[in-house]
Design an enzyme around this catalytic site. Structure first.
Site, PDB file in Angstrom:
ATOM      1  CD  GLU A 170     -10.424   4.905  77.967  1.00 48.11           C
ATOM      2  OE1 GLU A 170     -11.212   4.292  78.566  1.00 48.11           O
ATOM      3  OE2 GLU A 170      -9.439   5.507  77.442  1.00 48.11           O
ATOM      4  CG  ASN A 221      -7.445  10.268  80.769  1.00 43.82           C
ATOM      5  OD1 ASN A 221      -6.665  11.636  80.205  1.00 43.82           O
ATOM      6  ND2 ASN A 221      -7.138   9.291  80.435  1.00 43.82           N
ATOM      7  CG  HIS A 257      -5.123   6.721  72.023  1.00 43.13           C
ATOM      8  ND1 HIS A 257      -3.869   6.781  72.216  1.00 43.13           N
ATOM      9  CD2 HIS A 257      -5.523   6.788  73.060  1.00 43.13           C
ATOM     10  CE1 HIS A 257      -3.210   6.273  73.533  1.00 43.13           C
ATOM     11  NE2 HIS A 257      -4.845   6.411  74.171  1.00 43.13           N
ATOM     12  CD  GLU A 287      -4.607   7.149  77.484  1.00 44.89           C
ATOM     13  OE1 GLU A 287      -4.819   6.266  76.793  1.00 44.89           O
ATOM     14  OE2 GLU A 287      -5.394   7.380  78.848  1.00 44.89           O
TER      15      GLU A 287
HETATM   16  O1  9MR Z   1      -2.033   0.662  76.958  1.00 53.30           O
HETATM   17  C1  9MR Z   1      -2.634  -0.058  76.994  1.00 53.30           C
HETATM   18  C2  9MR Z   1      -2.684  -1.393  77.262  1.00 53.30           C
HETATM   19  O2  9MR Z   1      -1.473  -2.061  77.478  1.00 53.30           O
HETATM   20  C3  9MR Z   1      -4.589  -2.785  77.546  1.00 53.30           C
HETATM   21  O3  9MR Z   1      -4.073  -3.933  76.784  1.00 53.30           O
HETATM   22  C4  9MR Z   1      -5.176  -1.799  77.212  1.00 53.30           C
HETATM   23  C5  9MR Z   1      -6.841  -2.526  77.876  1.00 53.30           C
HETATM   24  O4  9MR Z   1      -7.423  -1.838  77.751  1.00 53.30           O
HETATM   25  O5  9MR Z   1      -5.475   0.010  78.008  1.00 53.30           O
HETATM   26  C6  9MR Z   1      -4.244   0.269  77.123  1.00 53.30           C
HETATM   27  O6  9MR Z   1      -4.338   1.799  77.785  1.00 53.30           O
HETATM   28  C7  9MR Z   1      -5.570   2.576  77.749  1.00 53.30           C
HETATM   29  C8  9MR Z   1      -5.631   3.462  79.122  1.00 53.30           C
HETATM   30  O7  9MR Z   1      -5.888   2.733  80.007  1.00 53.30           O
HETATM   31  C9  9MR Z   1      -6.974   4.418  78.529  1.00 53.30           C
HETATM   32  N1  9MR Z   1      -6.944   4.626  77.425  1.00 53.30           N
HETATM   33  C10 9MR Z   1      -6.497   4.434  76.314  1.00 53.30           C
HETATM   34  C11 9MR Z   1      -5.159   3.391  76.373  1.00 53.30           C
HETATM   35  C12 9MR Z   1      -5.454   2.251  75.294  1.00 53.30           C
HETATM   36  O8  9MR Z   1      -5.707   1.271  75.215  1.00 53.30           O
END
Ligand code: 9MR
Length: 610
Positions: A170, A221, A257, A287
């Protein structure tokens, strides 16, 4: 008169004739077989996965929950730590690493024969408490050393266990309006950054990861890059630049998402995947979740679940159709461990398994998109490939078998094995009784084969098709001595111009009629007993005759000069005949072939006479 030998030089015309006889019909998939996402994906050569957690943020350890662990290992062939490999977990202090939760997920994956996708090495958030304050007063050189050491330590630790890494996550921002996305502010880019300009810090991270594990696939990603748009273009430009300059990048992760009102079209998603494929870059759906409005019980309406299911099915279908889409992951195992309810209050129900790990409509839709169809055919779909007449088959006849799931999605042509036409094409086999038929063409809706010579005229034979490990129910077909059909040039309208060469070996037609009294060559199929035994799949090199052949043109008998197997072809008959003198001219004069008492009159084939 043209000799048989000289006619073999005309193979291309005959091939064209055979090719024009191949009409691929539309198909619908019949379902059965696999009942887990994992098995269905395996049959398609795809890895399917989910984001998974152990106890990286404290108890309970989700892997100790038998329902969670069972669903993860049964439904998925791949997992990605949702958090266990991020900075906040893996480097709790500047001088200590903690790979234990990641190791636990790796051990679980290995015990269940799953792959592990690593996530992630360099991101703008989810830092340990010490990192942001450190960055606030660090020099770019110190930040560079910090990032290099982290990437090296983590990739080295998981070397051989993690097959692919999200190296940088990101990095592009989402400006409002029509502004072009650029690099997001972060401690690695510009606050203070690691001392590189532009995408240089991303490139540097890829180089460090590659140095630590040259065998790991390295991914960039991001989200909002699944469909065409300025953010995808920004990422694409970076990837193209990396590829052109030899920076070690293997793939792009499309997070996915999405919502029922905001998701990429199938065409747009396919276009983005194809653009990356042209650079030699893989795509993983990393994801996926489709969040829905939910009530206080966390559940969504049936209507929303149905819409969500269609979206899952469409995204999976695109992935299956694009060869560079090599993994498909959900962001979580079940409703209960999804990130959605806590990040988007009022939303949830985003995954294919519900709170009780039961399948949702999205699950069934994913399964439907992936399931290998069971081959299905009927006796009426088994036709002479020249006349398109159903009914009986004859030894050595070329038949077209129409059905669903009868061959590979990607059509396969005939191949030779030890000089014989092979009876396997892709993963398709056609059996007449116990005898495999040489395959000339195999597609999902149509397979063309030569009926084995072992079938017995006067008896019925069971026809079965095996495709991709699935077998059709047998279909019983009567076997006749001969079923002559004349190949047709062009469509299936009426009258039907027969595949005939004139005496000068030019193709007969209304613009090129044959003279009365001249020799013509007719191409046909439909067997009959032969003057010498022929092996299934053999391309005859000697003259082998069929018995009891007559040919009438305009109702008058022609003189048969040769009637037998076309040299160099499997299943094709060639009849050389001298036309009667005094034959009336016409652009569509009926021609009828008769072998062993059966004739081709039902197909109304014609030739042109001058
Ligand atoms: O699923 C993850 C969640 O448990 C965390 O709290 C969060 C913190 O930013 O990150 C989530 O995973 C993210 C992923 O690492 C990157 N893409 C977006 C995902 C959803 O926020």
């Amino acid at each position: 008169m043209p000799t048989v030998k000289s006619l073999t030089g005309k193979r291309n015309q005959a091939r064209h004739v055979v090719a024009t006889a191949l009409l691929v019909l539309a198909e619908t998939a019949a379902l059965s077989g696999q009942t887990t996402l994992r098995d269905a994906a395996a049959a398609q050569g795809l890895h399917i996965g989910a984001a998974a957690s152990a106890d990286e943020y404290g108890p309970p350890d989700l892997l100790m929950n038998p329902s969670y662990a069972g669903a993860l290992s049964t439904q998925y062939s791949e997992l990605e730590p949702a958090n266990a490999m991020k900075w906040d977990v893996t480097q709790p202090t500047q001088t200590t690493y903690n790979f234990q939760p990641g190791d636990e997920l790796v051990t679980f994956a290995e015990a269940n024969n799953m792959r592990v996708r690593g996530h992630n090495l360099c991101w703008y958030q989810q830092f340990p408490a010490w990192l942001a304050p450190y960055a606030a007063s660090a020099t770019p050189a110190e930040m560079s050393t910090l990032l290099q050491n982290h990437i090296n330590a983590e990739v080295t630790h998981f070397k051989g266990a993690v097959f692919a890494w999200d190296v940088v996550n990101e990095a592009f921002n989402d400006p409002s309006g029509s502004a072009v996305p650029g690099l997001r502010d972060s401690i690695w880019y510009d606050q203070p950054g690691i001392g590189q300009t532009g995408t240089g810090y991303i490139e540097q991270a890829f180089q460090w990861a590659h140095a630590a594990d040259p065998n790991a696939l390295l991914f960039y990603n991001d989200y909002n890059i699944e469909g065409p748009g300025s953010k995808f273009t920004a990422v694409y430009n970076m990837v193209q630049d990396f590829v052109q300059r030899g920076v070690p990048i293997n793939g792009v992760g499309f997070e996915m998402h999405i919502t029922t009102s905001g998701y990429p079209s199938a065409a747009g998603l396919a276009q983005n995947m194809q653009q990356l494929a042209a650079l030699g870059i893989q795509v993983h759906i990393t994801e996926m979740d489709v969040r829905l409005p939910v009530g206080s019980n966390g559940l969504a309406s049936a209507a929303d679940l149905a819409t969500q299911a269609q979206i899952y099915q469409s995204i999976m279908t695109v992935c299956l159709q694009q060869p560079n889409c090599t993994a498909f992951q959900m962001w979580g195992v079940s409703y209960g461990d999804s990130w959605i309810p806590s990040f988007f209050p009022g939303y949830g129900a985003a995954l294919p398994l519900d709170f009780n790990y039961n399948p949702t409509p999205a699950f069934n839709a994913l399964l439907a998109a992936m399931r290998t169809p069971v081959p299905a055919l009927t006796a009426s779909g088994v036709v002479n490939s020249a006349s398109y007449q159903a009914g009986s088959v004859a030894p050595g006849e070329i038949v077209a078998i129409f059905g669903t799931g009868v061959g590979p999605d990607k059509p396969a042509a005939a191949t030779l094995t030890n000089g014989l036409v092979s009876s396997t094409a892709a993963s398709t086999q056609v059996l007449f009784g116990e005898y495999p038929a040489p395959i000339l063409y195999a597609g999902s809706g149509q397979v063309n084969v030569v009926v084995p010579f072992e079938v017995t005229p006067g008896q019925d034979v069971n026809l079965t098709i095996n495709n991709n490990g699935q077998s059709s129910p047998p279909v019983s077909i009567p076997v006749a001595q001969a079923v002559p059909g004349i190949f047709i040039i062009g469509g299936t309208g009426s009258p039907q111009q027969a595949a005939v060469l004139n005496q000068d070996l030019s193709v007969n037609g209304p613009g090129n009629p044959a003279a009365a009294g001249s020799v013509i060559v007719v191409y046909a199929t439909g067997g009959g007993s032969l003057s010498a035994p022929v092996t299934d799949g053999e391309l005859p090199t000697t003259l082998i005759n069929v018995a009891n052949t007559t040919l009438t043109v305009g109702g008058q008998p022609a003189t048969i000069d040769f009637a037998g197997l076309a040299p160099g072809f499997a299943g094709v008959l060639q009849i050389n005949a001298t036309l009667p003198n005094g034959l009336a001219a016409g652009s569509a004069v009926p021609i009828v072939l008769s072998i062993s008492g059966a004739d081709s009159s039902s197909q109304s084939a014609t030739i042109a006479i001058q």
